[in-house]
Write a protein that holds these residues in place. Structure first.
Motif, short mmCIF file in Angstrom:
data_model
loop_
_atom_site.label_atom_id
_atom_site.label_comp_id
_atom_site.label_asym_id
_atom_site.label_seq_id
_atom_site.Cartn_x
_atom_site.Cartn_y
_atom_site.Cartn_z
N THR A 47 87.02 105.78 -18.54
CA THR A 47 87.16 105.89 -19.98
C THR A 47 87.59 104.57 -20.63
OG1 THR A 47 89.45 106.66 -19.81
CG2 THR A 47 87.72 108.34 -19.87
N LYS A 48 88.21 103.70 -19.82
CA LYS A 48 88.68 102.42 -20.35
C LYS A 48 89.00 101.49 -19.19
CE LYS A 48 92.32 100.69 -23.46
NZ LYS A 48 93.48 101.10 -24.28
N PHE A 57 94.07 97.59 -15.35
CA PHE A 57 94.21 99.04 -15.41
C PHE A 57 92.85 99.66 -15.63
CE2 PHE A 57 98.30 97.36 -16.58
CZ PHE A 57 99.18 98.16 -15.86
N PHE A 59 91.25 103.45 -16.48
CA PHE A 59 91.57 104.80 -16.92
C PHE A 59 90.38 105.69 -16.58
CE2 PHE A 59 94.02 101.80 -19.30
CZ PHE A 59 95.28 102.37 -19.38
N ASP A 61 88.92 109.85 -16.26
CA ASP A 61 89.03 111.28 -16.49
C ASP A 61 88.53 111.98 -15.24
OD1 ASP A 61 90.12 111.07 -18.98
OD2 ASP A 61 88.30 111.62 -20.06
N HIS A 71 93.81 112.93 -17.05
CA HIS A 71 93.61 111.54 -17.43
C HIS A 71 94.45 110.67 -16.49
CE1 HIS A 71 91.69 113.15 -20.99
NE2 HIS A 71 92.78 113.86 -21.22
N TRP A 72 93.80 109.90 -15.62
CA TRP A 72 94.48 109.06 -14.64
C TRP A 72 94.51 107.61 -15.09
CZ3 TRP A 72 96.85 109.88 -9.91
CH2 TRP A 72 96.87 111.22 -9.46
N GLU A 73 95.59 106.93 -14.78
CA GLU A 73 95.74 105.50 -15.01
C GLU A 73 95.93 104.84 -13.65
OE1 GLU A 73 99.30 102.70 -16.61
OE2 GLU A 73 98.73 104.33 -17.95
N GLU A 75 96.40 101.33 -11.54
CA GLU A 75 96.78 99.93 -11.64
C GLU A 75 96.13 99.14 -10.52
OE1 GLU A 75 100.79 97.26 -10.96
OE2 GLU A 75 101.03 99.24 -11.85
N THR A 110 100.03 111.40 -13.45
CA THR A 110 98.65 111.06 -13.10
C THR A 110 98.46 109.56 -13.25
OG1 THR A 110 97.97 111.66 -15.33
CG2 THR A 110 97.65 113.32 -13.61
N LYS A 111 99.25 108.83 -12.49
CA LYS A 111 99.19 107.37 -12.42
C LYS A 111 99.19 106.99 -10.95
CE LYS A 111 101.70 106.37 -16.65
NZ LYS A 111 102.84 105.64 -17.23
#
Length: 142
Positions: A47-48, A57, A59, A61, A71-73, A75, A110-111
């Protein structure tokens, strides 16, 4: 007096040289934020993408079997590190499906931190961060 000044000056200079010789460590360690006992493999839609220093980062879904979306982030290392491992600025367009192996945040959110990702064309890219295996130095799951 002149000798005393020279000794004090030499002390300051040598202290500075010793400090400069010690390698600086990262501003935080993997273990401070992520749990090596919580490996994750997630598949989802980009998504980003933020390719900014000192970390990147991604991002994503991730759709669960019941239809809910998390929604996961994720690193990663510095952009330069990802580029050295084969990422290109257009490798992860928004909407593309990717798979990421990494480690979840200790908080349970969710990281996570990525060790490697698989791009839509099947390329495996090591994420170059602090996660075990992020630089391709250990065997990881497929």
């Amino acid at each position: 007096m002149r000798n005393r000044f020279a000794v004090v000056l030499a002390s300051f200079v040598s202290s500075g040289l010793l400090l400069a010789a010690v390698p600086a460590s990262a501003h935080h360690a993997f273990a401070a934020s992520y749990d090596a006992d919580k490996p994750i493999t997630i598949e989802g839609t980009v998504t980003k993408v933020m390719l900014i220093n000192p970390h990147s980062f991604i991002f994503i879904d991730v759709k669960s079997p019941d239809g809910t979306v998390a929604h996961w982030e994720i690193e990663g290392g510095a952009p330069n590190s990802l580029f050295r491992h084969g990422l290109k600025r257009d490798s992860l367009p928004v909407g593309s499906a990717i798979k990421v192996f990494g480690y979840q945040a200790k908080t349970g959110e969710t990281k996570g931190v990525g060790a490697f990702l698989t791009t839509p064309d099947g390329s495996k890219i090591f994420m170059g961060g602090s996660a075990p295996g992020a630089n391709g130095t250990i065997d990881l799951p497929k």
